[in-house]
Enzyme design. Structure first.
Site, short mmCIF file in Angstrom:
data_model
loop_
_atom_site.label_atom_id
_atom_site.label_comp_id
_atom_site.label_asym_id
_atom_site.label_seq_id
_atom_site.Cartn_x
_atom_site.Cartn_y
_atom_site.Cartn_z
N LYS A 195 0.84 -1.20 0.00
CA LYS A 195 0.00 0.00 0.00
C LYS A 195 0.88 1.25 0.00
O LYS A 195 2.08 1.17 0.30
CB LYS A 195 -0.92 -0.02 1.22
CG LYS A 195 -0.18 -0.03 2.56
CD LYS A 195 -1.11 -0.33 3.73
CE LYS A 195 -0.35 -0.34 5.04
NZ LYS A 195 -1.17 -0.83 6.17
N TYR A 247 16.25 30.21 8.90
CA TYR A 247 15.04 30.87 9.40
C TYR A 247 15.08 31.02 10.91
O TYR A 247 15.48 30.09 11.63
CB TYR A 247 13.80 30.08 9.01
CG TYR A 247 13.40 30.23 7.56
CD1 TYR A 247 13.10 31.49 7.03
CD2 TYR A 247 13.30 29.12 6.74
CE1 TYR A 247 12.71 31.61 5.69
CE2 TYR A 247 12.92 29.24 5.41
CZ TYR A 247 12.62 30.49 4.89
OH TYR A 247 12.25 30.62 3.59
C1 LIG Z 1 -0.42 -1.82 6.85
C2 LIG Z 1 -1.04 -3.12 7.22
C3 LIG Z 1 -0.26 -4.30 7.27
C4 LIG Z 1 1.25 -4.27 7.20
O1 LIG Z 1 1.72 -3.85 8.46
P1 LIG Z 1 3.29 -3.72 8.79
O2 LIG Z 1 3.29 -3.29 10.22
O3 LIG Z 1 3.81 -2.65 7.89
O4 LIG Z 1 3.92 -5.03 8.56
C5 LIG Z 1 -0.91 -5.50 7.46
N1 LIG Z 1 -2.26 -5.55 7.63
C6 LIG Z 1 -3.03 -4.44 7.63
C7 LIG Z 1 -4.50 -4.56 7.83
C8 LIG Z 1 -2.45 -3.19 7.44
O5 LIG Z 1 -3.22 -2.09 7.46
#
Ligand SMILES: *Cc1c(COP(=O)(O)O)cnc(C)c1O
Length: 348
Positions: A33, A242
């Site tokens: 994702k 800044y």
């Molecule tokens: C993002 C996510 C994962 C992966 O999690 P990690 O901690 O990055 O391994 C797995 N399952 C769900 C439902 C997620 O939202």
């Protein structure tokens, strides 16, 4: 060229997946994702598919569409957010598998695409996504004969192995799913490390693939090198950047690097962060600007052409610590202005 260079090591990525896969006796999927946690879903997913990954997870159907384009027809693509209004054509045409999160999504899916594969996400206490126990109880006898592809839930505290929530969620997941013949999944990266009772039929690591905690044995997958745009001597008493946030206590040599908060080098990292000339660290001084940061290079023998902010000496979790955040946020914030180079992965 003033843009920084982000090098992504696909061989390290694949090695991390293999290491996580070797910890279990079940299938190991990959979570890609958010553009593969910022590293580029095309090259990342193709390298993983070539290494043997068959099942991929994304958050949104739109991400599933990009992934299908990258991987072709054979990969199994699961969508955490399920079947949203407007997703039907994408789910149907691209063969995505929505993880249905509620009775409303179940109804939408069965009405719009009867016979199209789906999975079910259950809530075991995180209260973010998934069907509640009572909701599941009410629909399970209708759902199970349709052979869902997967039944999953997600752990809220898996990065804290001693947390009582882990055992509580495991017990509830078992309670809701024991005795059914559908494949089950509970573990992301943290859950894999909790041990075999959390593994079930499929694990779903994300961050561990990309080299982040809690998989502390992971190899680093990213190097980020920032060009030196300009250097200057700054006399004792002069200030930099800044808000005059930093003032030289003695005569110093300051380098201005190309890269700032618009590139994901968030302002909060400020005073704690460092950049590296090989093994030698140089402190970031003053405030991070939108496109630039300033560092003290007084102790270097030669003026460097570039300095590294992500490298073996300072990984994503080190930089995250300096900024008061987590490696996930550092990776997914890496901006679009870097020149990206992919290494390894059989030339994919
Ligand atoms: C993002 C996510 C994962 C992966 O999690 P990690 O901690 O990055 O391994 C797995 N399952 C769900 C439902 C997620 O939202």
């Amino acid at each position: 060229m003033a843009s920084g260079t982000l090098t992504i090591d696909l061989d390290a990525l694949v090695a991390n997946w293999r290491a996580l896969d070797a910890m279990t006796d079940c299938e190991t999927a990959a979570v890609v994702k958010a553009d593969a946690y910022g590293l580029g879903v095309g090259p990342v997913s193709r390298a993983l598919a070539q290494a043997g990954v068959r099942t991929f997870f994304v958050a949104l159907s739109e991400e599933g569409a990009a992934l299908r384009e990258a991987l072709g027809p054979n990969a199994q693509i699961m969508v955490f957010s399920g079947h949203m209004r407007g997703d039907t054509d994408m789910i149907a045409d691209l063969g995505l598998i929505p993880m249905l999160n509620s009775t409303a999504q179940l109804t939408r899916h069965l009405e719009a695409l009867p016979g199209h594969p789906f999975g079910i996400q259950l809530d075991t206490g995180m209260n973010r996504l998934g069907m509640e126990p009572a909701e599941w109880e009410a629909v399970r006898d209708v759902v199970l004969p349709m052979n869902p592809v997967l039944i999953m839930s997600h752990l809220a505290c898996a990065d804290e192995p001693g947390h009582a929530m882990n055992a509580a969620q495991l017990a509830l997941f078992r309670d809701m799913t024991d005795g059914i013949s559908v494949p089950r999944s509970l573990a992301a990266t943290g859950g894999i490390l909790l041990g075999p009772e959390y593994h079930f039929d499929l694990t779903r690591p994300g961050i561990g693939l990309y080299g982040g905690a809690p998989f502390t044995d992971a190899g680093p997958t990213v190097t980020l090198s920032l060009p030196v745009v300009q250097t200057r001597p700054v006399a004792a008493g002069e200030s930099v950047g800044y808000g005059n946030a930093w003032t030289a206590d003695e005569n110093r040599e300051i380098a201005t690097l190309s890269g700032g908060y618009a590139d994901g080098l968030i302002r909060a990292m400020g005073a704690e962060a460092q950049v590296f000339d090989g093994e030698t660290s140089c402190p970031v001084i003053g405030r991070v600007s939108m496109d630039l940061l300033t560092v003290d290079i007084s102790h270097l023998q030669e003026t460097p052409t570039a300095l590294d902010i992500l490298c073996p000496a300072q990984g994503v979790d080190d930089l995250a610590r300096a900024a008061g955040t987590i490696g996930y946020e550092i990776l997914t914030s890496l901006g679009g202005r870097y020149h990206r180079r992919y290494r390894g992965g059989n030339g994919t």
